[in-house]
Design a protein around this motif. Sequence first.
Motif, PDB file in Angstrom:
ATOM      1  N   ASP A  20       0.818  -1.204   0.000  1.00 46.58           N
ATOM      2  CA  ASP A  20       0.000   0.000   0.000  1.00 46.58           C
ATOM      3  C   ASP A  20       0.859   1.264   0.000  1.00 46.58           C
ATOM      4  O   ASP A  20       2.081   1.216  -0.189  1.00 46.58           O
ATOM      5  N   ALA A  21       0.223   2.415   0.226  1.00 51.59           N
ATOM      6  CA  ALA A  21       0.926   3.697   0.184  1.00 51.59           C
ATOM      7  C   ALA A  21       1.965   3.835   1.285  1.00 51.59           C
ATOM      8  O   ALA A  21       2.885   4.657   1.183  1.00 51.59           O
ATOM      9  N   GLN A  22       1.832   3.044   2.337  1.00 54.55           N
ATOM     10  CA  GLN A  22       2.814   3.057   3.420  1.00 54.55           C
ATOM     11  C   GLN A  22       4.010   2.144   3.134  1.00 54.55           C
ATOM     12  O   GLN A  22       4.879   1.975   3.970  1.00 54.55           O
ATOM     13  N   LYS A  23       3.994   1.538   1.948  1.00 58.28           N
ATOM     14  CA  LYS A  23       5.074   0.664   1.485  1.00 58.28           C
ATOM     15  C   LYS A  23       5.181  -0.628   2.292  1.00 58.28           C
ATOM     16  O   LYS A  23       6.246  -1.240   2.385  1.00 58.28           O
ATOM     17  N   VAL A  24       4.057  -1.031   2.879  1.00 63.31           N
ATOM     18  CA  VAL A  24       3.966  -2.329   3.549  1.00 63.31           C
ATOM     19  C   VAL A  24       2.770  -3.067   2.970  1.00 63.31           C
ATOM     20  O   VAL A  24       1.918  -2.479   2.290  1.00 63.31           O
ATOM     21  N   VAL A  25       2.681  -4.363   3.222  1.00 63.66           N
ATOM     22  CA  VAL A  25       1.567  -5.154   2.698  1.00 63.66           C
ATOM     23  C   VAL A  25       0.247  -4.644   3.267  1.00 63.66           C
ATOM     24  O   VAL A  25       0.102  -4.478   4.486  1.00 63.66           O
ATOM     25  N   PHE A  26      -0.698  -4.363   2.378  1.00 57.90           N
ATOM     26  CA  PHE A  26      -2.014  -3.907   2.804  1.00 57.90           C
ATOM     27  C   PHE A  26      -2.665  -4.985   3.661  1.00 57.90           C
ATOM     28  O   PHE A  26      -2.596  -6.175   3.358  1.00 57.90           O
ATOM     29  N   ASN A  27      -3.319  -4.584   4.744  1.00 55.19           N
ATOM     30  CA  ASN A  27      -3.773  -5.527   5.767  1.00 55.19           C
ATOM     31  C   ASN A  27      -4.664  -6.644   5.232  1.00 55.19           C
ATOM     32  O   ASN A  27      -4.592  -7.779   5.708  1.00 55.19           O
ATOM     33  N   ALA A  28      -5.502  -6.370   4.240  1.00 62.24           N
ATOM     34  CA  ALA A  28      -6.434  -7.388   3.752  1.00 62.24           C
ATOM     35  C   ALA A  28      -5.722  -8.563   3.086  1.00 62.24           C
ATOM     36  O   ALA A  28      -6.267  -9.675   3.028  1.00 62.24           O
ATOM     37  N   HIS A  29      -4.512  -8.338   2.605  1.00 57.53           N
ATOM     38  CA  HIS A  29      -3.811  -9.405   1.893  1.00 57.53           C
ATOM     39  C   HIS A  29      -3.379 -10.536   2.829  1.00 57.53           C
ATOM     40  O   HIS A  29      -3.147 -11.665   2.373  1.00 57.53           O
ATOM     41  N   TYR A  30      -3.279 -10.271   4.116  1.00 59.08           N
ATOM     42  CA  TYR A  30      -2.920 -11.343   5.034  1.00 59.08           C
ATOM     43  C   TYR A  30      -4.002 -12.425   5.068  1.00 59.08           C
ATOM     44  O   TYR A  30      -3.706 -13.608   5.238  1.00 59.08           O
ATOM     45  N   LEU A  31      -5.251 -12.017   4.912  1.00 60.89           N
ATOM     46  CA  LEU A  31      -6.331 -12.995   4.818  1.00 60.89           C
ATOM     47  C   LEU A  31      -6.223 -13.802   3.532  1.00 60.89           C
ATOM     48  O   LEU A  31      -6.536 -14.992   3.502  1.00 60.89           O
ATOM     49  N   ASN A  32      -5.769 -13.158   2.468  1.00 61.99           N
ATOM     50  CA  ASN A  32      -5.550 -13.875   1.216  1.00 61.99           C
ATOM     51  C   ASN A  32      -4.436 -14.908   1.376  1.00 61.99           C
ATOM     52  O   ASN A  32      -4.547 -16.048   0.905  1.00 61.99           O
ATOM     53  N   TYR A  33      -3.355 -14.532   2.067  1.00 61.67           N
ATOM     54  CA  TYR A  33      -2.277 -15.492   2.318  1.00 61.67           C
ATOM     55  C   TYR A  33      -2.799 -16.684   3.118  1.00 61.67           C
ATOM     56  O   TYR A  33      -2.435 -17.838   2.858  1.00 61.67           O
ATOM     57  N   ALA A  34      -3.650 -16.406   4.101  1.00 55.49           N
ATOM     58  CA  ALA A  34      -4.215 -17.487   4.907  1.00 55.49           C
ATOM     59  C   ALA A  34      -5.100 -18.396   4.065  1.00 55.49           C
ATOM     60  O   ALA A  34      -5.092 -19.629   4.236  1.00 55.49           O
ATOM     61  N   ASP A  35      -5.838 -17.817   3.130  1.00 52.30           N
ATOM     62  CA  ASP A  35      -6.714 -18.612   2.268  1.00 52.30           C
ATOM     63  C   ASP A  35      -5.896 -19.504   1.338  1.00 52.30           C
ATOM     64  O   ASP A  35      -6.275 -20.652   1.075  1.00 52.30           O
TER      65      ASP A  35
END
Length: 271
Positions: A20-35
Amino acid sequence: MQREDFRALERIEVRWSEVDAQKVVFNAHYLNYADIALTNYWRRLALPYEASFAQLGGELFARKATTTFHASARYGDVLDVGIRCVKQGNTSLQFEVGIFSGLQLLNVVELVYVFVDTKVHQPLALPDDLKRMIDAYESGGSTLQLKAGSWNDLGRDAERLRMAVFVREQGVPREIEIDELDPVALHAVVYNGLQQPVATGRLVTAGKGVARIGRMAVDKGVRGCNLGRMVLDHLVQVARERGDTEVILHAQCHAQEFYRRAGFVPFGEPD
């Protein structure tokens, strides 16, 4: 929580589109990794998802997903995503996901799924077969079974896999897939905990002291989990025990590295 706490680990590289704009992984993508990890969990149990859950009589519906953030992942990081089943209820399964960068824990995801009758959308009791397979996997065991025998014994299941892989998936003409060697070959079939065939291969005599392995096929839904290697190793062992001094095979070029890792050496030019 440590990486070693998980038997099932998936490796994921962070892509530019996930930052994201903060140059870190956008929080919602962690759920995608879990899926992604959960999808591969069923593969590790050798369960082709659609066919297996159709046989079990229901589907898993997400009921709860929570994330706890400890640190951030960044573009280019290589993450190890571990997943384990930590609780089995009457109708539900609870999974815990740990997302690591190296040894550092970045995120913990909790997932709760309910087993549901898709026709009436009502919860069902978890099938005993599913609970048994999960218990076996999480305790370090396996519910896989390899059977070896004749075409009369295993032909129906071997043909089912070969039709799916070679004929429907790869376009091999049906009339040449089943040949005159099948009735005289030794066939091997791997079955999952639901007694579904998930991998197969055959062994024939190609000359004095020479064995040939062929018709290696693995269900598309469970590839990458060493089922093909399980079949291959068994057939090589059978050839060794019956006194063969050489084992050969004809393989598709894309599978060359698989056979190379098993000790086979390429010979000749591709057809």
